[in-house]
Write a protein that holds these residues in place. Structure first.
Motif, PDB file in Angstrom:
ATOM      1  N   LYS A  58       7.837  10.950  -2.691  1.00 14.47           N
ATOM      2  CA  LYS A  58       8.230   9.552  -2.912  1.00 14.47           C
ATOM      3  C   LYS A  58       7.493   8.914  -4.081  1.00 14.47           C
ATOM      4  O   LYS A  58       7.877   7.859  -4.551  1.00 14.47           O
ATOM      5  CB  LYS A  58       7.882   8.703  -1.676  1.00 14.47           C
ATOM      6  N   CYS A  59       6.378   9.525  -4.492  1.00 13.65           N
ATOM      7  CA  CYS A  59       5.415   8.792  -5.309  1.00 13.65           C
ATOM      8  C   CYS A  59       5.082   9.538  -6.590  1.00 13.65           C
ATOM      9  O   CYS A  59       4.818  10.742  -6.561  1.00 13.65           O
ATOM     10  CB  CYS A  59       4.146   8.658  -4.475  1.00 13.65           C
ATOM     11  N   GLU A  60       5.057   8.804  -7.713  1.00 15.04           N
ATOM     12  CA  GLU A  60       4.775   9.421  -9.009  1.00 15.04           C
ATOM     13  C   GLU A  60       3.328   9.916  -9.082  1.00 15.04           C
ATOM     14  O   GLU A  60       3.037  10.988  -9.582  1.00 15.04           O
ATOM     15  CB  GLU A  60       5.033   8.363 -10.087  1.00 15.04           C
ATOM     16  N   LYS A  61       2.405   9.107  -8.583  1.00 15.71           N
ATOM     17  CA  LYS A  61       0.987   9.464  -8.663  1.00 15.71           C
ATOM     18  C   LYS A  61       0.274   8.977  -7.398  1.00 15.71           C
ATOM     19  O   LYS A  61       0.464   7.823  -6.989  1.00 15.71           O
ATOM     20  CB  LYS A  61       0.360   8.777  -9.870  1.00 15.71           C
ATOM     21  N   ILE A  62      -0.536   9.841  -6.788  1.00 13.84           N
ATOM     22  CA  ILE A  62      -1.279   9.444  -5.584  1.00 13.84           C
ATOM     23  C   ILE A  62      -2.745   9.794  -5.789  1.00 13.84           C
ATOM     24  O   ILE A  62      -3.070  10.899  -6.225  1.00 13.84           O
ATOM     25  CB  ILE A  62      -0.787  10.201  -4.333  1.00 13.84           C
ATOM     26  N   LEU A  63      -3.597   8.854  -5.448  1.00 16.80           N
ATOM     27  CA  LEU A  63      -5.033   9.083  -5.561  1.00 16.80           C
ATOM     28  C   LEU A  63      -5.627   9.007  -4.158  1.00 16.80           C
ATOM     29  O   LEU A  63      -5.347   8.056  -3.420  1.00 16.80           O
ATOM     30  CB  LEU A  63      -5.605   7.964  -6.446  1.00 16.80           C
ATOM     31  N   VAL A  64      -6.424  10.006  -3.787  1.00 15.30           N
ATOM     32  CA  VAL A  64      -7.062  10.008  -2.465  1.00 15.30           C
ATOM     33  C   VAL A  64      -8.532   9.650  -2.640  1.00 15.30           C
ATOM     34  O   VAL A  64      -9.243  10.287  -3.415  1.00 15.30           O
ATOM     35  CB  VAL A  64      -6.885  11.395  -1.800  1.00 15.30           C
ATOM     36  N   LEU A  65      -8.970   8.601  -1.943  1.00 19.23           N
ATOM     37  CA  LEU A  65     -10.322   8.085  -2.134  1.00 19.23           C
ATOM     38  C   LEU A  65     -11.057   7.983  -0.793  1.00 19.23           C
ATOM     39  O   LEU A  65     -11.018   6.942  -0.127  1.00 19.23           O
ATOM     40  CB  LEU A  65     -10.254   6.684  -2.761  1.00 19.23           C
ATOM     41  N   PRO A  66     -11.745   9.061  -0.381  1.00 20.88           N
ATOM     42  CA  PRO A  66     -12.518   8.954   0.852  1.00 20.88           C
ATOM     43  C   PRO A  66     -13.729   8.047   0.606  1.00 20.88           C
ATOM     44  O   PRO A  66     -14.533   8.320  -0.289  1.00 20.88           O
ATOM     45  CB  PRO A  66     -12.978  10.395   1.131  1.00 20.88           C
ATOM     46  N   ALA A  67     -13.825   6.959   1.343  1.00 17.47           N
ATOM     47  CA  ALA A  67     -14.925   6.005   1.124  1.00 17.47           C
ATOM     48  C   ALA A  67     -15.038   5.083   2.323  1.00 17.47           C
ATOM     49  O   ALA A  67     -14.069   4.850   3.045  1.00 17.47           O
ATOM     50  CB  ALA A  67     -14.662   5.168  -0.135  1.00 17.47           C
ATOM     51  N   ASP A  68     -16.255   4.567   2.495  1.00 19.98           N
ATOM     52  CA  ASP A  68     -16.530   3.613   3.570  1.00 19.98           C
ATOM     53  C   ASP A  68     -16.477   2.210   2.956  1.00 19.98           C
ATOM     54  O   ASP A  68     -17.241   1.911   2.028  1.00 19.98           O
ATOM     55  CB  ASP A  68     -17.934   3.923   4.125  1.00 19.98           C
ATOM     56  N   VAL A  69     -15.587   1.354   3.466  1.00 20.38           N
ATOM     57  CA  VAL A  69     -15.424   0.031   2.838  1.00 20.38           C
ATOM     58  C   VAL A  69     -16.686  -0.828   2.923  1.00 20.38           C
ATOM     59  O   VAL A  69     -16.826  -1.791   2.174  1.00 20.38           O
ATOM     60  CB  VAL A  69     -14.235  -0.770   3.437  1.00 20.38           C
ATOM     61  N   SER A  70     -17.599  -0.473   3.822  1.00 18.38           N
ATOM     62  CA  SER A  70     -18.804  -1.298   3.951  1.00 18.38           C
ATOM     63  C   SER A  70     -19.922  -0.850   3.006  1.00 18.38           C
ATOM     64  O   SER A  70     -21.005  -1.419   3.013  1.00 18.38           O
ATOM     65  CB  SER A  70     -19.293  -1.298   5.402  1.00 18.38           C
ATOM     66  N   ARG A  71     -19.650   0.190   2.197  1.00 22.03           N
ATOM     67  CA  ARG A  71     -20.662   0.709   1.260  1.00 22.03           C
ATOM     68  C   ARG A  71     -20.302   0.328  -0.174  1.00 22.03           C
ATOM     69  O   ARG A  71     -19.358   0.862  -0.747  1.00 22.03           O
ATOM     70  CB  ARG A  71     -20.741   2.241   1.372  1.00 22.03           C
ATOM     71  N   ARG A  72     -21.089  -0.561  -0.758  1.00 19.20           N
ATOM     72  CA  ARG A  72     -20.772  -1.019  -2.118  1.00 19.20           C
ATOM     73  C   ARG A  72     -20.689   0.129  -3.118  1.00 19.20           C
ATOM     74  O   ARG A  72     -19.788   0.173  -3.954  1.00 19.20           O
ATOM     75  CB  ARG A  72     -21.820  -2.042  -2.591  1.00 19.20           C
ATOM     76  N   ASP A  73     -21.628   1.089  -3.036  1.00 21.75           N
ATOM     77  CA  ASP A  73     -21.618   2.182  -4.024  1.00 21.75           C
ATOM     78  C   ASP A  73     -20.309   2.977  -3.942  1.00 21.75           C
ATOM     79  O   ASP A  73     -19.695   3.312  -4.957  1.00 21.75           O
ATOM     80  CB  ASP A  73     -22.854   3.091  -3.851  1.00 21.75           C
ATOM     81  N   GLU A  74     -19.849   3.237  -2.721  1.00 21.83           N
ATOM     82  CA  GLU A  74     -18.626   4.025  -2.542  1.00 21.83           C
ATOM     83  C   GLU A  74     -17.390   3.228  -2.997  1.00 21.83           C
ATOM     84  O   GLU A  74     -16.447   3.780  -3.554  1.00 21.83           O
ATOM     85  CB  GLU A  74     -18.478   4.461  -1.077  1.00 21.83           C
ATOM     86  N   ILE A  75     -17.401   1.931  -2.746  1.00 21.94           N
ATOM     87  CA  ILE A  75     -16.255   1.093  -3.146  1.00 21.94           C
ATOM     88  C   ILE A  75     -16.206   0.947  -4.664  1.00 21.94           C
ATOM     89  O   ILE A  75     -15.148   1.117  -5.280  1.00 21.94           O
ATOM     90  CB  ILE A  75     -16.323  -0.281  -2.421  1.00 21.94           C
ATOM     91  N   ASP A  76     -17.352   0.681  -5.271  1.00 17.65           N
ATOM     92  CA  ASP A  76     -17.366   0.545  -6.733  1.00 17.65           C
ATOM     93  C   ASP A  76     -16.888   1.841  -7.397  1.00 17.65           C
ATOM     94  O   ASP A  76     -16.076   1.802  -8.333  1.00 17.65           O
ATOM     95  CB  ASP A  76     -18.772   0.174  -7.225  1.00 17.65           C
ATOM     96  N   ALA A  77     -17.363   2.987  -6.879  1.00 13.15           N
ATOM     97  CA  ALA A  77     -16.946   4.278  -7.473  1.00 13.15           C
ATOM     98  C   ALA A  77     -15.440   4.492  -7.279  1.00 13.15           C
ATOM     99  O   ALA A  77     -14.751   4.979  -8.185  1.00 13.15           O
ATOM    100  CB  ALA A  77     -17.737   5.418  -6.825  1.00 13.15           C
ATOM    101  N   SER A  78     -14.917   4.096  -6.124  1.00 10.87           N
ATOM    102  CA  SER A  78     -13.479   4.289  -5.850  1.00 10.87           C
ATOM    103  C   SER A  78     -12.627   3.437  -6.784  1.00 10.87           C
ATOM    104  O   SER A  78     -11.620   3.900  -7.334  1.00 10.87           O
ATOM    105  CB  SER A  78     -13.151   3.905  -4.403  1.00 10.87           C
TER     106      SER A  78
END
Ligand code: NDP
Length: 255
Positions: A58-78
Motif C-alpha cells: 500500500k505504501c511507497e516508503k515505510i520507516l520502522v522506528l523502535p523507540a520509547d516515547v518517554s526517552r528524549r534521546d530515542e525520540i530525537d534520533a527517530s
C-alpha cells in the motif's frame, strides 16, 4: 476543488506512535491507504515489522522506528531519521499509551511515573520533535490521541492516573495549538470512547457488558471506527480547526 480533494493527503509523510497494534495499527493503515509515506514508531520492533509487512503493497516508503516515547534521546534520533529519509514531516499522530487500573490509594510512585511519562511526557516530546521539523516548513498537523477519560471519570474501573494523563494530553494539545498556530501547525486531540483492543481486552474484558449498557449505540467501538475522523483531522478538510478535542464514542459522552 472538489469536496473530496479537501481530504486528499496523498504524498504526505506521517509518523504514528504506538503503531505496532490496536488503534495505532489502524492509524498506520489509514495513512498508508490515503497515500502517505509512513514512519511507524513503537516499543517492540517485531510488532512494527509485522505492520510494515502488512502495509508493504500500500505504501511507497515505510520507516520502522523502535523507540520509547518517554526517552528524549530515542525520540530525537527517530525524528532525525524521519527528516533524513523523508525530508519533511506533514502529519504526526501521537497514539502510544498505557493504562492501569489500581485504586488511587494503592498506586505506587513508580506506576504514576510510568503512566505520566508515556502518556503525557511522551506526547509532549513527540510534539516538540515534530514541531521542530514542521516550523521551518510553516505547515503540519498533529493529532494526539486522548480519551473520553480526559473529561469523564469512567466507572467502575479505577484509573485516576490514566484519567489525569489524558486530561493533560487534551490541555497540552490546546496549548500547543495556540502557540504554534502562527507557524502554520494545527494541533488537535482525538478522544475515542471504549475501543476493543489489547489494552481493554487484556485487563477489562469482564467490564464489556457493563460498558455496553452505558453506550447509546450499544456496542464498543472498533479501531476502524476512528478512520474517518483521522482523515478529517489529518487533511485540509479540517483546515480551520485547531485546539479541538474530537470525541468519537458511540454517544457515550452525550448522555
Ligand atoms: P494497545 O495497548 O493495544 O497499544 C498500545 C501501543 O502503544 C502499542 O503498540 C505499544 O507498543 C505502544 N506503546 C506503549 N508504550 C510505549 C512507549 N513507551 N513507547 C512507544 N510505544 C509504546 O492500546 P490501544 O490501541 O487501545 O490504545 C492506543 C491509544 O488510544 C492509547 O493512547 C490509549 O490510551 C488510547 N485510548 C484507547 C482506548 C481504548 O478503549 N482502547 C480508549 C481511549 C483512548 P508495542 O506494540 O511495541 O508494545
Amino acid at each position: 476543488m472538489s469536496i473530496y480533494d479537501l481530504f486528499n493527503i496523498q504524498g504526505c509523510t506521517a509518523l504514528i506512535t504506538g503503531a505496532g497494534r490496536g488503534i495505532g495499527r489502524v492509524i498506520a493503515y489509514t495513512m498508508a491507504e490515503a497515500g502517505c509515506m509512513v514512519a511507524l514508531l513503537g516499543l517492540h520492533r517485531e510488532n512494527l515489522e509485522k505492520v510494515a509487512g502488512e502495509l508493504g503493497g500500500k505504501c511507497e516508503k515505510i520507516l520502522v522506528l523502535p523507540a520509547d516515547v518517554s526517552r528524549r534521546d530515542e525520540i530525537d534520533a527517530s525524528f532525525q531519521q524521519v527528516e533524513s529519509t523523508f525530508g519533511r514531516l506533514d502529519i504526526c499522530i501521537n497514539n502510544a499509551g498505557v493504562s492501569q487500573q489500581v485504586p488511587a490509594e494503592d498506586i505506587s510512585e513508580a506506576d504514576w511515573e510510568r503512566i505520566i511519562d508515556v502518556n503525557l511526557k511522551g506526547v509532549f516530546l513527540c510534539c516538540q520533535a515534530a514541531a521542530r521539523l514542521m516550523i521551518p516548513k510553516k505547515s503540519g498537523t498533529i493529532i494526539n490521541i486522548g480519551s473520553i477519560s480526559a473529561s469523564a471519570v469512567n466507572v467502575p474501573q479505577k484509573q485516576a492516573v490514566y484519567n489525569a494523563s489524558k486530561a493533560g494530553v487534551v490541555m497540552l494539545s490546546r496549548s500547543l495549538a495556540v502557540e504554534w498556530a502562527p507557524h502554520g501547525i494545527r494541533v488537535n486531540s482525538l478522544s475515542p470512547g471504549y475501543i476493543e483492543t489489547e489494552m481493554t481486552r487484556s485487563t477489562m474484558s469482564h467490564l464489556f457488558p457493563v460498558w455496553r449498557e452505558l453506550i447509546p449505540m450499544e456496542r464498543l467501538g472498533k479501531p476502524d471506527d476512528l478512520r474517518g475522523a483521522l482523515l478529517y483531522l489529518a487533511s485540509d478538510a479540517s483546515v480551520y480547526m485547531t485546539g479541538h478535542d474530537m470525541i468519537v464514542d458511540g454517544g457515550y459522552m452525550a448522555r
